[in-house]
Motif scaffolding. Structure first.
Motif, short mmCIF file in Angstrom:
data_model
loop_
_atom_site.label_atom_id
_atom_site.label_comp_id
_atom_site.label_asym_id
_atom_site.label_seq_id
_atom_site.Cartn_x
_atom_site.Cartn_y
_atom_site.Cartn_z
N ARG A 22 -11.39 -47.30 -12.45
CA ARG A 22 -10.99 -48.02 -11.23
C ARG A 22 -11.01 -49.54 -11.43
O ARG A 22 -10.06 -50.23 -11.04
N PRO A 191 -15.96 -54.45 -6.39
CA PRO A 191 -15.07 -53.67 -5.53
C PRO A 191 -14.95 -52.20 -5.92
O PRO A 191 -14.92 -51.32 -5.05
N ALA A 192 -14.89 -51.92 -7.22
CA ALA A 192 -14.79 -50.52 -7.66
C ALA A 192 -16.03 -49.73 -7.24
O ALA A 192 -15.93 -48.57 -6.81
N GLN A 194 -17.96 -50.42 -4.68
CA GLN A 194 -17.88 -50.27 -3.23
C GLN A 194 -16.94 -49.13 -2.84
O GLN A 194 -17.21 -48.41 -1.86
N ASP A 195 -15.87 -48.95 -3.59
CA ASP A 195 -14.96 -47.83 -3.33
C ASP A 195 -15.68 -46.49 -3.52
O ASP A 195 -15.57 -45.58 -2.69
N TRP A 196 -16.40 -46.36 -4.64
CA TRP A 196 -17.15 -45.13 -4.90
C TRP A 196 -18.21 -44.91 -3.82
O TRP A 196 -18.38 -43.80 -3.31
N LEU A 199 -16.88 -43.56 -0.54
CA LEU A 199 -16.55 -42.14 -0.63
C LEU A 199 -17.80 -41.29 -0.67
O LEU A 199 -17.87 -40.22 -0.05
#
Length: 225
Positions: A22, A191-192, A194-196, A199
């Motif tokens: 990511r 940011p990557a 935070q994405d994980w 989810l």
């Protein structure tokens, strides 16, 4: 490419290559394979050569095991500089990643990754003191050399390997230095990551064997699983 992963809330080994994919904006999709429930081991055995996650599938190539996946991505996309560009830094980053892969069993056993929860004080710091000391040594050395915010300046595979440690420190409020706390904050600000995390927080599943209360009830204090 497709990455087979476990439940995001608990699967530390899945988090590592996912962050690489990511963060470096590589083309992939992911698929979650449950780590609990009826028949989950059979499903894993049918999809993964090792019966574990993560697994990277790239056309007819099937690659299990986190470090092997990361190395494959680094070879396939050299322009992304997944490992540090400097040869000496690259050697140190790979050494640290390998140490993470093979060591810190006390921390991993007594403080499982659990992104949705906050359990300050639930892990006896004496049980993980030696692991935390070594982690402080590694992080301090690399951050001092690079100036941060990540171990070798910019985010690299080495940071992906240590990201689950940052989550354990935060979940269980483990005692660390200000330098280490700043690095944990850098991981959480990525940011990557935070994405994980977003989810993971929306997953409905609970894996009892990765919950601290279950672990403490099953393992005698000081015992490594």
């Amino acid at each position: 490419m497709k990455l087979l992963i476990g439940n995001r809330n608990y699967s530390s080994w899945s988090l590592r290559p996912w962050l690489v994919l990511r963060h470096f904006d590589l083309p992939f999709e992911d698929e979650v394979l449950m780590l609990s429930g009826e028949g989950w081991r059979d499903v894993l055995a049918a999809r993964s050569p090792t019966g574990k996650v993560p697994v990277l599938i790239d056309e007819d190539l099937v690659i299990p095991e986190t470090l092997a996946i990361i190395e494959y991505l680094a070879d396939k996309f050299p322009e992304k500089q997944i490992w540090p560009a400097d040869r000496r830094d690259r050697a140190l980053a790979r050494s640290a990643a390998s140490e993470m892969h093979a060591s810190f069993t006390a921390l991993r056993s007594n403080a499982p990754m659990n992104l949705r929860s906050s359990h300050p004080g639930k892990v006896d710091s004496d049980l993980v003191r030696q692991d935390l000391h070594r982690i402080e040594q590694l992080w301090g050395e690399f951050l001092s050399r690079s100036g941060g915010p990540f171990l070798f300046g910019s985010f690299s595979a080495a940071d992906a390997m240590f990201a689950p440690v940052a989550t354990r420190i935060r979940t269980y409020a483990l005692p660390i230095s200000d330098t280490a706390a700043g690095y944990v904050e850098a991981i959480y600000s990525l940011p990557a990551f935070q994405d994980w995390l977003a989810l993971a927080r929306h997953e409905p599943w609970i894996v009892d064997n990765d919950e601290i209360d279950v672990i403490q009830g099953r393992i005698a204090p000081g015992t490594i699983a």
